[in-house]
Design a protein around this motif. Structure first.
Motif, PDB file in Angstrom:
ATOM      1  N   CYS A 151       0.811  -1.225   0.000  1.00 26.53           N
ATOM      2  CA  CYS A 151       0.000   0.000   0.000  1.00 26.53           C
ATOM      3  C   CYS A 151       0.841   1.271   0.000  1.00 26.53           C
ATOM      4  O   CYS A 151       0.309   2.351  -0.249  1.00 26.53           O
ATOM      5  N   GLY A 152       2.121   1.171   0.309  1.00 23.97           N
ATOM      6  CA  GLY A 152       3.006   2.336   0.273  1.00 23.97           C
ATOM      7  C   GLY A 152       2.963   3.213   1.514  1.00 23.97           C
ATOM      8  O   GLY A 152       3.651   4.228   1.568  1.00 23.97           O
ATOM      9  N   ARG A 153       2.183   2.850   2.540  1.00 24.05           N
ATOM     10  CA  ARG A 153       2.125   3.655   3.763  1.00 24.05           C
ATOM     11  C   ARG A 153       3.418   3.516   4.553  1.00 24.05           C
ATOM     12  O   ARG A 153       4.067   2.473   4.522  1.00 24.05           O
ATOM     13  N   PRO A 154       3.805   4.564   5.298  1.00 28.53           N
ATOM     14  CA  PRO A 154       5.009   4.473   6.128  1.00 28.53           C
ATOM     15  C   PRO A 154       4.810   3.484   7.282  1.00 28.53           C
ATOM     16  O   PRO A 154       3.773   3.513   7.950  1.00 28.53           O
ATOM     17  N   VAL A 155       5.791   2.611   7.486  1.00 33.94           N
ATOM     18  CA  VAL A 155       5.739   1.608   8.547  1.00 33.94           C
ATOM     19  C   VAL A 155       7.088   1.516   9.242  1.00 33.94           C
ATOM     20  O   VAL A 155       8.102   1.996   8.732  1.00 33.94           O
ATOM     21  N   ILE A 156       7.068   0.898  10.417  1.00 35.06           N
ATOM     22  CA  ILE A 156       8.284   0.598  11.171  1.00 35.06           C
ATOM     23  C   ILE A 156       8.365  -0.916  11.247  1.00 35.06           C
ATOM     24  O   ILE A 156       7.393  -1.575  11.612  1.00 35.06           O
ATOM     25  N   THR A 157       9.511  -1.481  10.904  1.00 33.33           N
ATOM     26  CA  THR A 157       9.681  -2.932  10.958  1.00 33.33           C
ATOM     27  C   THR A 157      10.805  -3.280  11.930  1.00 33.33           C
ATOM     28  O   THR A 157      11.790  -2.555  12.036  1.00 33.33           O
ATOM     29  N   GLN A 158      10.607  -4.370  12.649  1.00 39.06           N
ATOM     30  CA  GLN A 158      11.633  -4.822  13.592  1.00 39.06           C
ATOM     31  C   GLN A 158      11.371  -6.262  13.968  1.00 39.06           C
ATOM     32  O   GLN A 158      10.225  -6.699  14.038  1.00 39.06           O
ATOM     33  N   LEU A 159      12.426  -7.005  14.229  1.00 37.06           N
ATOM     34  CA  LEU A 159      12.333  -8.337  14.790  1.00 37.06           C
ATOM     35  C   LEU A 159      12.375  -8.144  16.303  1.00 37.06           C
ATOM     36  O   LEU A 159      13.411  -7.784  16.859  1.00 37.06           O
ATOM     37  N   VAL A 160      11.234  -8.354  16.984  1.00 39.72           N
ATOM     38  CA  VAL A 160      11.113  -8.086  18.421  1.00 39.72           C
ATOM     39  C   VAL A 160      11.203  -9.394  19.195  1.00 39.72           C
ATOM     40  O   VAL A 160      10.509 -10.352  18.879  1.00 39.72           O
ATOM     41  N   GLY A 161      12.032  -9.422  20.204  1.00 39.01           N
ATOM     42  CA  GLY A 161      12.189 -10.597  21.052  1.00 39.01           C
ATOM     43  C   GLY A 161      13.573 -11.185  20.907  1.00 39.01           C
ATOM     44  O   GLY A 161      14.258 -10.971  19.912  1.00 39.01           O
ATOM     45  N   ARG A 162      13.979 -11.937  21.908  1.00 39.74           N
ATOM     46  CA  ARG A 162      15.325 -12.503  21.895  1.00 39.74           C
ATOM     47  C   ARG A 162      15.333 -13.970  21.505  1.00 39.74           C
ATOM     48  O   ARG A 162      16.204 -14.422  20.789  1.00 39.74           O
ATOM     49  N   ARG A 163      14.382 -14.744  22.001  1.00 41.91           N
ATOM     50  CA  ARG A 163      14.384 -16.176  21.717  1.00 41.91           C
ATOM     51  C   ARG A 163      13.424 -16.529  20.589  1.00 41.91           C
ATOM     52  O   ARG A 163      13.818 -17.117  19.612  1.00 41.91           O
ATOM     53  N   ALA A 164      12.181 -16.229  20.780  1.00 40.13           N
ATOM     54  CA  ALA A 164      11.169 -16.489  19.751  1.00 40.13           C
ATOM     55  C   ALA A 164      10.735 -15.129  19.213  1.00 40.13           C
ATOM     56  O   ALA A 164       9.710 -14.588  19.593  1.00 40.13           O
ATOM     57  N   ALA A 165      11.530 -14.579  18.343  1.00 44.39           N
ATOM     58  CA  ALA A 165      11.290 -13.224  17.858  1.00 44.39           C
ATOM     59  C   ALA A 165      10.066 -13.164  16.954  1.00 44.39           C
ATOM     60  O   ALA A 165       9.719 -14.117  16.273  1.00 44.39           O
ATOM     61  N   LEU A 166       9.427 -12.016  16.969  1.00 46.27           N
ATOM     62  CA  LEU A 166       8.248 -11.752  16.165  1.00 46.27           C
ATOM     63  C   LEU A 166       8.587 -10.653  15.172  1.00 46.27           C
ATOM     64  O   LEU A 166       9.102  -9.604  15.557  1.00 46.27           O
ATOM     65  N   ALA A 167       8.328 -10.888  13.895  1.00 43.02           N
ATOM     66  CA  ALA A 167       8.567  -9.870  12.873  1.00 43.02           C
ATOM     67  C   ALA A 167       7.406  -8.884  12.916  1.00 43.02           C
ATOM     68  O   ALA A 167       6.293  -9.207  12.515  1.00 43.02           O
ATOM     69  N   VAL A 168       7.665  -7.681  13.432  1.00 44.81           N
ATOM     70  CA  VAL A 168       6.625  -6.674  13.606  1.00 44.81           C
ATOM     71  C   VAL A 168       6.664  -5.674  12.461  1.00 44.81           C
ATOM     72  O   VAL A 168       7.727  -5.189  12.082  1.00 44.81           O
ATOM     73  N   VAL A 169       5.483  -5.372  11.931  1.00 46.16           N
ATOM     74  CA  VAL A 169       5.309  -4.292  10.967  1.00 46.16           C
ATOM     75  C   VAL A 169       4.217  -3.410  11.567  1.00 46.16           C
ATOM     76  O   VAL A 169       3.076  -3.830  11.705  1.00 46.16           O
ATOM     77  N   ALA A 170       4.608  -2.202  11.975  1.00 44.42           N
ATOM     78  CA  ALA A 170       3.674  -1.291  12.647  1.00 44.42           C
ATOM     79  C   ALA A 170       3.529  -0.004  11.847  1.00 44.42           C
ATOM     80  O   ALA A 170       4.465   0.427  11.175  1.00 44.42           O
ATOM     81  N   ASP A 171       2.341   0.591  11.927  1.00 36.27           N
ATOM     82  CA  ASP A 171       2.120   1.878  11.279  1.00 36.27           C
ATOM     83  C   ASP A 171       3.038   2.917  11.896  1.00 36.27           C
ATOM     84  O   ASP A 171       3.218   2.947  13.108  1.00 36.27           O
ATOM     85  N   ASP A 172       3.617   3.762  11.076  1.00 32.00           N
ATOM     86  CA  ASP A 172       4.481   4.838  11.583  1.00 32.00           C
ATOM     87  C   ASP A 172       3.607   6.058  11.872  1.00 32.00           C
ATOM     88  O   ASP A 172       3.746   7.105  11.262  1.00 32.00           O
TER      89      ASP A 172
END
Length: 119
Positions: free
Chosen positions: A18-39
Motif C-alpha cells: 500500500c506504500g504507507r510508512p511503517v516501522i519494521t523490527q524483529l522483536v524478542g530474543r528467543r522467539a522473535a516476532l517480525a513486527v510491521v507497525a504503522d508509523d
C-alpha cells in the motif's frame, strides 16, 4: 523516510503493497516476532483503545544512540507511559493475484512451417 537501520534492528520503510510508512523490527530474543507497525505515533491511551486480539500496540522508544526500538506492551505497561505508541499495520491494499507457474522451458520459434523446439 530515511530507511536507515538502527542498532536495535528497527527501521522506517514503506509497506510494499500500500506504500504507507511503517516501522519494521524483529522483536524478542528467543522467539522473535517480525513486527510491521504503522508509523503513526499516538498517546498510550489512544493506542490501548484501538488494539484488538489481532492488532497489538507497541511502545516506540527513540534514543539518540540506539535509534528507534519497538517494545512489547504488557498488561503491566504504565498507562501514563511518556513514549509514543504505534499499532500493528493492517494493509488495506488489494491482494495481488498469485503469479502463475513459471516454466523453465524456453520456446524457440523458427520460420513459418518449422516445428518449434522446447528447450
Amino acid at each position: 523516510m530515511t530507511g536507515r537501520r538502527s542498532s536495535s534492528g528497527a527501521r522506517r520503510t514503506r509497506c510494499p503493497r500500500c506504500g504507507r510508512p511503517v516501522i519494521t523490527q524483529l522483536v524478542g530474543r528467543r522467539a522473535a516476532l517480525a513486527v510491521v507497525a504503522d508509523d503513526e505515533p499516538m498517546p498510550t491511551a489512544r493506542a490501548a483503545g484501538r488494539t484488538t486480539p489481532d492488532r497489538l500496540a507497541w511502545c516506540l522508544r527513540d534514543g539518540p544512540f540506539a535509534g528507534i526500538d519497538l517494545r512489547w506492551v504488557y498488561r503491566s505497561h504504565p498507562p501514563d507511559c511518556p513514549h509514543p505508541h504505534v499499532l500493528d499495520h493492517q494493509c488495506t491494499a488489494p491482494l495481488r493475484p498469485p503469479a502463475g507457474p513459471r516454466s523453465s522451458h524456453k520456446h524457440l520459434a523458427g520460420p513459418p512451417g518449422q516445428i518449434a523446439l522446447d528447450v
